[in-house]
Design an enzyme around this catalytic site. Structure first.
Site, PDB file in Angstrom:
ATOM      1  N   ASP A   1       4.378  -5.463   2.881  1.00 31.96           N
ATOM      2  CA  ASP A   1       3.766  -3.737   4.004  1.00 31.96           C
ATOM      3  C   ASP A   1       4.991  -4.312   4.697  1.00 31.96           C
ATOM      4  O   ASP A   1       4.752  -4.841   5.794  1.00 31.96           O
ATOM      5  CB  ASP A   1       2.444  -4.641   4.289  1.00 31.96           C
ATOM      6  CG  ASP A   1       2.308  -2.899   5.334  1.00 31.96           C
ATOM      7  OD1 ASP A   1       3.266  -2.176   4.850  1.00 31.96           O
ATOM      8  OD2 ASP A   1       0.928  -3.279   5.884  1.00 31.96           O
TER       9      ASP A   1
ATOM     10  N   GLU B   1      -5.187   1.688   2.446  1.00 30.44           N
ATOM     11  CA  GLU B   1      -4.834   0.720   2.682  1.00 30.44           C
ATOM     12  C   GLU B   1      -5.547   0.632   4.281  1.00 30.44           C
ATOM     13  O   GLU B   1      -6.236   0.348   5.335  1.00 30.44           O
ATOM     14  CB  GLU B   1      -3.669  -0.327   2.709  1.00 30.44           C
ATOM     15  CG  GLU B   1      -3.487  -1.784   3.474  1.00 30.44           C
ATOM     16  CD  GLU B   1      -2.827  -1.635   4.665  1.00 30.44           C
ATOM     17  OE1 GLU B   1      -2.754  -2.494   5.681  1.00 30.44           O
ATOM     18  OE2 GLU B   1      -2.597  -0.835   4.980  1.00 30.44           O
ATOM     19  N   GLU B   2      -5.218   1.689   5.002  1.00 32.31           N
ATOM     20  CA  GLU B   2      -4.872   1.956   6.267  1.00 32.31           C
ATOM     21  C   GLU B   2      -6.762   2.315   6.838  1.00 32.31           C
ATOM     22  O   GLU B   2      -6.238   2.314   8.038  1.00 32.31           O
ATOM     23  CB  GLU B   2      -4.376   3.842   6.331  1.00 32.31           C
ATOM     24  CG  GLU B   2      -2.835   3.171   6.175  1.00 32.31           C
ATOM     25  CD  GLU B   2      -1.604   2.660   7.122  1.00 32.31           C
ATOM     26  OE1 GLU B   2      -2.869   1.813   8.208  1.00 32.31           O
ATOM     27  OE2 GLU B   2      -0.701   2.077   6.997  1.00 32.31           O
TER      28      GLU B   2
ATOM     29  N   HIS C   1       1.783   4.539  11.742  1.00 34.96           N
ATOM     30  CA  HIS C   1       1.051   5.278  12.498  1.00 34.96           C
ATOM     31  C   HIS C   1       1.085   6.994  13.035  1.00 34.96           C
ATOM     32  O   HIS C   1       0.284   7.193  13.733  1.00 34.96           O
ATOM     33  CB  HIS C   1      -0.087   4.513  13.044  1.00 34.96           C
ATOM     34  CG  HIS C   1      -1.247   3.374  11.970  1.00 34.96           C
ATOM     35  ND1 HIS C   1      -1.456   2.072  12.457  1.00 34.96           N
ATOM     36  CD2 HIS C   1       0.087   2.728  10.991  1.00 34.96           C
ATOM     37  CE1 HIS C   1      -1.460   1.318  11.466  1.00 34.96           C
ATOM     38  NE2 HIS C   1      -0.990   1.286  10.835  1.00 34.96           N
TER      39      HIS C   1
ATOM     40  N   ASP D   1       5.370   2.162   7.293  1.00 32.06           N
ATOM     41  CA  ASP D   1       3.993   1.374   7.202  1.00 32.06           C
ATOM     42  C   ASP D   1       3.928   2.780   5.628  1.00 32.06           C
ATOM     43  O   ASP D   1       3.469   3.432   6.608  1.00 32.06           O
ATOM     44  CB  ASP D   1       3.744   0.864   8.032  1.00 32.06           C
ATOM     45  CG  ASP D   1       1.756   0.748   7.918  1.00 32.06           C
ATOM     46  OD1 ASP D   1       2.086   0.309   6.623  1.00 32.06           O
ATOM     47  OD2 ASP D   1       1.446   0.821   8.699  1.00 32.06           O
TER      48      ASP D   1
ATOM     49  N   HIS E   1       1.176  -1.243  -0.107  1.00 34.11           N
ATOM     50  CA  HIS E   1      -0.502  -0.036   0.116  1.00 34.11           C
ATOM     51  C   HIS E   1       0.936   0.985   0.121  1.00 34.11           C
ATOM     52  O   HIS E   1       1.918   1.534   0.805  1.00 34.11           O
ATOM     53  CB  HIS E   1      -0.838   0.391   1.400  1.00 34.11           C
ATOM     54  CG  HIS E   1       0.200  -0.021   2.207  1.00 34.11           C
ATOM     55  ND1 HIS E   1      -0.097   1.063   3.069  1.00 34.11           N
ATOM     56  CD2 HIS E   1      -0.004  -0.764   3.886  1.00 34.11           C
ATOM     57  CE1 HIS E   1       0.672   0.863   4.536  1.00 34.11           C
ATOM     58  NE2 HIS E   1       0.371   0.023   4.407  1.00 34.11           N
TER      59      HIS E   1
END
Ligand code: BES
Ligand code: ZN
Length: 411
Positions: free
Chosen positions: A301, A273-274, A378, A239, A218
């Site tokens: 990923d 994706e998230e 994140h 990520d 992603h």
């Protein structure tokens, strides 16, 4: 792994974002989660019990209309009481809901997890000369440069301006790499409901072009600590700039070598994706509806944070067991210095799950055992520095993916 807060935020974003169309939305959920919903006296209508198979056990799922406002509470309940993410799938209408449930059941009943347009290929290792010639061409500095480029956007959020530009810029970059090759096309895939596109580079196979091998990851990023996703700093170096940089390096090495696969290769950078695997779910569903014969999928990923003595953690849930064995044989044969372990993510944690649920064989080699992976994802701290300031770990994944693409790209 990830904090409770992160999970809850992701689950809410994933599950509730699409629930604004009307007062009642169609969802499917298992009977445990359905019980939580009834406990809350949520407003529901038209509930149907449909047959399902989970872990070889015949069971049921419920397809029902529910008050859109109840979904947020349901996500929280499922997370707190059942200790898992999400817990339900939103459907456009009853017919689509029934179809999705029937397909999930067919995948579960299929002995190898594959549906009709995804027959298992030969997993013989018989392309040693090509693999061994190309492996030394993987360059850490190339991967590092791509990670740095991708983290230069303020964020790659699926609804933000820079997130949208990151996708079209990547398409331009891939196009430039493929200049002069008439057998290679680069396309963007437009999704409904958000501006970020997915990007697909297709290298047409020379002898069996209808067979497709997918390497994907992603391209979006997120900062779940912020309340303003569109403006928040979200470098997403690990990520998942790392995965996109890894697969871009595989493509670069193949192009540099003048390699022509027998099967078609597709490199994919998925949008969104998230927020619930949205881009890949769209693509895997479209590919299945078009009857495309995807013989194998690799998900990249988080490839650049070395959190333990292990180099690669082969994820063994929501993936295909036979292809995972093939991958571990590839590692033993071509990359004998790597130490490989395996483990479960515990839920549909990345885009491989979109392919699996559409009846295709997917694998997910991951950076570390669960719990020893990068804890800064994140957040604004998911920087290259946090992953050690270089791309040495990701280079291992590029070599693994390159060997996979050559072995499965041949026959
Ligand atoms: N890269 C993560 C998945 C991940 C994180 C795998 C940590 C293994 C360890 C991915 O981008 C992600 O954040 N997935 C979401 C779930 C998704 C359905 C929104 C997650 O894990 O919360
Ligand atoms: Zn993530």
């Amino acid at each position: 792994m990830h904090s409770y807060k992160t999970l809850a935020a992701a689950a809410l974003a994933a599950c509730c974002g699409a629930a604004s169309a009307g007062p009642l939305v169609w969802i499917s959920l298992d009977t445990d989660a359905y019980a939580l919903l009834t406990e809350r006296n949520a407003r529901m209508a038209n509930a149907e019990h449909l047959p399902m198979v989970v872990a070889d056990r015949q069971t049921q799922v419920v397809l029902t209309q529910v008050d859109a406002d109840a979904l947020e509470q349901l996500s929280a309940d499922v997370h707190e009481r059942l200790h898992r993410c999400g817990g339900f799938i939103v459907h456009a209408n009853a017919a689509e809901g029934r179809q999705a449930v029937a397909r999930a059941r067919a995948v579960a009943l299929s002995p190898n997890g594959l549906l009709a347009n995804a027959a298992a290929p030969s997993y013989a290792l018989d392309d040693g000369a090509e693999v061994n010639a190309m492996l030394p061409l993987v360059q850490e500095s190339e991967i590092r440069a791509t990670i740095n480029q991708l983290t230069s956007y303020n964020n790659r959020y699926y609804k933000s301006k820079p997130g949208t530009k990151a996708a079209t810029d990547l398409a331009t970059r891939w196009q430039q790499m493929a200049a002069g090759r008439s057998d290679i096309t680069v396309e963007t895939v437009t999704h409904v409901g958000y501006p970020q596109k997915s990007v697909v580079m297709t290298v047409r196979g020379t002898t069996t072009p209808d067979d497709i091998v997918v390497i994907g990851g992603h391209l979006d990023s997120v900062n779940w600590q912020s309340l303003n996703q569109k403006k928040a700093r979200a470098p997403g170096a690990d990520d998942n700039a790392s995965g996109i940089a890894t697969l871009t390096e595989v493509a670069r090495v193949m192009l540099q070598s003048g390699y022509h696969p027998k099967r078609t290769l597709q490199f994919m950078a998925y949008a969104a994706e998230e927020v619930g695997l949205k881009g890949s779910a769209d693509i895997a569903n479209q590919w299945r509806l078009a009857g495309k014969q995807v013989v194998g999928v690799m998900q990249l990923d988080m490839t650049n944070f070395q959190g333990s003595a292990y180099d690669i953690n082969l994820i063994n849930d929501y993936t295909n067991a036979a292809q995972n064995t093939f991958l571990s044989n590839i590692a033993t044969t071509y990359l004998p210095t790597l130490s490989v372990t395996q483990g479960a993510c515990g839920y549909a944690c990345s885009d491989h799950a979109s392919w699996t649920s559409n009846g295709y064989a997917a694998s997910f080699p991951f950076e570390a055992p669960m719990g020893q992976d990068n804890q800064a994802i994140h957040t604004k701290n998911d920087t290259l520095a946090k992953s050690g300031g270089n791309a040495d770990h990701a280079a291992k994944f590029a070599r693994l993916a390159l060997a996979y693409a050559i072995e499965l790209g041949s026959d």
